[in-house]
Motif scaffolding. Structure first.
Motif, PDB file in Angstrom:
ATOM      1  N   LEU A  26     -13.273  43.610 -15.038  1.00  0.00           N
ATOM      2  CA  LEU A  26     -12.326  43.505 -13.936  1.00  0.00           C
ATOM      3  C   LEU A  26     -11.854  42.076 -13.708  1.00  0.00           C
ATOM      4  N   GLU A  27     -12.696  41.110 -14.002  1.00  0.00           N
ATOM      5  CA  GLU A  27     -12.276  39.707 -13.855  1.00  0.00           C
ATOM      6  C   GLU A  27     -11.143  39.387 -14.831  1.00  0.00           C
ATOM      7  N   ARG A  30      -8.003  41.175 -13.640  1.00  0.00           N
ATOM      8  CA  ARG A  30      -7.362  40.456 -12.521  1.00  0.00           C
ATOM      9  C   ARG A  30      -6.621  39.217 -13.008  1.00  0.00           C
ATOM     10  N   THR A  53      -2.289  42.429  -4.520  1.00  0.00           N
ATOM     11  CA  THR A  53      -3.284  41.412  -4.890  1.00  0.00           C
ATOM     12  C   THR A  53      -4.169  41.932  -6.020  1.00  0.00           C
ATOM     13  N   HIS A  55      -7.385  41.694  -6.457  1.00  0.00           N
ATOM     14  CA  HIS A  55      -8.591  42.358  -5.958  1.00  0.00           C
ATOM     15  C   HIS A  55      -8.257  43.709  -5.337  1.00  0.00           C
ATOM     16  N   THR A  58      -7.898  46.180  -8.318  1.00  0.00           N
ATOM     17  CA  THR A  58      -9.145  46.590  -8.979  1.00  0.00           C
ATOM     18  C   THR A  58     -10.054  47.372  -8.043  1.00  0.00           C
ATOM     19  N   SER A  59     -10.104  47.011  -6.755  1.00  0.00           N
ATOM     20  CA  SER A  59     -11.000  47.740  -5.849  1.00  0.00           C
ATOM     21  C   SER A  59     -10.461  49.110  -5.471  1.00  0.00           C
ATOM     22  N   GLU A  63     -12.043  50.478  -9.731  1.00  0.00           N
ATOM     23  CA  GLU A  63     -13.400  50.759  -9.256  1.00  0.00           C
ATOM     24  C   GLU A  63     -13.535  52.207  -8.793  1.00  0.00           C
TER      25      GLU A  63
END
Length: 136
Positions: A26-27, A30, A53, A55, A58-59, A63
């Motif tokens: 995920l890093e 992003r 954004t 994050h 991904t969240s 996720e």
């Protein structure tokens, strides 16, 4: 490979996003997204909506897919590039954790890449097939 890792060409940026997603990194995913990215999952898709954004994307997308699906993968097959626009014909494969049902669904993704970052994403998918795998 080093050139690919740093290339700002729209197709290379999008390809890095798919590779990061498939690896669960995920890093790295992003890192392909602009700070003000607009990421739209299609109406009718379980995660429908527009997320902003890196994050937030991904969240609210990656996720959550990982929570509900085993082995969720977007397989990027064909790239059509027109300037900053990249359309990818792909397919999703996964098994729903609750039902055990699998999917193998064709999709199209439209990315807009500026300055080496994805600024916009829009998903097109047969949402009925995805939802069918989620129901008993």
């Amino acid at each position: 490979m080093a050139e690919f890792a740093t290339s700002t060409s729209p197709a290379d940026v999008v390809r890095r996003q798919y590779l990061a997603s498939a690896a669960g990194d995920l890093e790295a995913l992003r890192a392909t997204l602009a700070p003000d990215v607009e990421w739209t999952e299609m109406a009718g898709f379980p995660l429908a909506g527009t997320f902003r954004t890196p994050h937030g994307v991904t969240s609210n997308v990656m996720e959550k897919l990982g929570q509900d699906w085993e082995g969720w993968t977007a397989h990027d097959d064909t790239y059509v590039v027109d300037g900053e626009n990249v359309v990818v014909l792909a397919r999703y494969t996964a098994s729903n954790k609750a039902t055990g049902k699998s999917i193998d669904v064709r999709v199209a993704h439209h990315f807009v890449v500026r300055g080496g970052l994805i600024v916009r994403f829009e998903q097109f998918v047969d949402t009925a097939l995805v939802r069918e795998a989620m129901s008993d």
